[in-house]
Scaffold this active site. Structure first.
Site, PDB file in Angstrom:
ATOM      1  N   HIS A  64       0.804  -1.222   0.000  1.00 49.45           N
ATOM      2  CA  HIS A  64       0.000   0.000   0.000  1.00 49.45           C
ATOM      3  C   HIS A  64       0.843   1.282   0.000  1.00 49.45           C
ATOM      4  CE1 HIS A  64       1.150  -0.046   4.185  1.00 49.45           C
ATOM      5  NE2 HIS A  64       0.624   1.157   4.333  1.00 49.45           N
ATOM      6  N   HIS A  79       1.580   6.820  -0.228  1.00 49.72           N
ATOM      7  CA  HIS A  79       0.802   5.939   0.645  1.00 49.72           C
ATOM      8  C   HIS A  79      -0.629   5.920   0.129  1.00 49.72           C
ATOM      9  CE1 HIS A  79      -1.324   4.720   4.327  1.00 49.72           C
ATOM     10  NE2 HIS A  79      -0.151   4.292   4.773  1.00 49.72           N
TER      11      HIS A  79
END
Length: 155
Positions: A64, A79
């Site tokens: 992620h 992110h």
């Protein structure tokens, strides 16, 4: 004579969507700029692209997030989502390898926005310039942007 003055460092949008200031992020780590200043984008697609020419430094095992270093030496983090680490990589696909040098616009990762949202997670794409002392000039805040739009200048 009065042309555009290029800053030392420029970043383009890592995905298409609505660009917002990082201070609007629902995660205090980002909104309080504990890692550094930046922007976030409410994505209209599930692809994250390189915001500049850079080298991939590390990829989180949960897919992620990733860290990179620009060709000018700036350390960056992208992110995807809030608390998406809990998905343990599900609904994420990495398109690069650690130490790979990439050009601006190259896909770095893909994610399934719909599935992540169905599981109750936000999918904001957060771009952080890690611990920089340089002043950050943010462009196109609260506007729709594409990966061709310059969104951040420093220097």
């Amino acid at each position: 004579m009065f042309g555009f003055i290029k800053k030392d460092f420029e970043l383009y949008a890592p995905t298409d969507g609505v660009c917002k200031d990082i201070t609007e992020c629902s995660d205090a780590t980002f909104s309080q700029k504990l890692l550094g200043d930046g922007i976030m984008i409410d994505p209209s697609e599930g692809v994250v692209k390189a915001p500049c020419n850079c080298r991939i430094c590390s990829i989180f095992p949960t897919k992620h997030a990733l860290m990179m270093k620009s060709s000018q030496g700036m350390e960056l983090m992208i992110h995807v989502g809030i608390d998406t680490v809990k998905l343990d990589g599900q609904h994420f696909e990495i398109c690069v390898k650690p130490e790979e040098k990439v050009k601006r616009g190259k896909p770095l990762l893909r994610f399934d926005r719909e599935e992540i949202n169905k599981k109750g997670f936000e999918t904001s794409v957060i771009l952080v310039v890690l611990q920089s002392e340089k002043e950050c000039c943010k462009l196109h805040l609260n506007e729709n942007v594409t990966t061709n739009d310059l969104i951040l200048q420093m220097g």
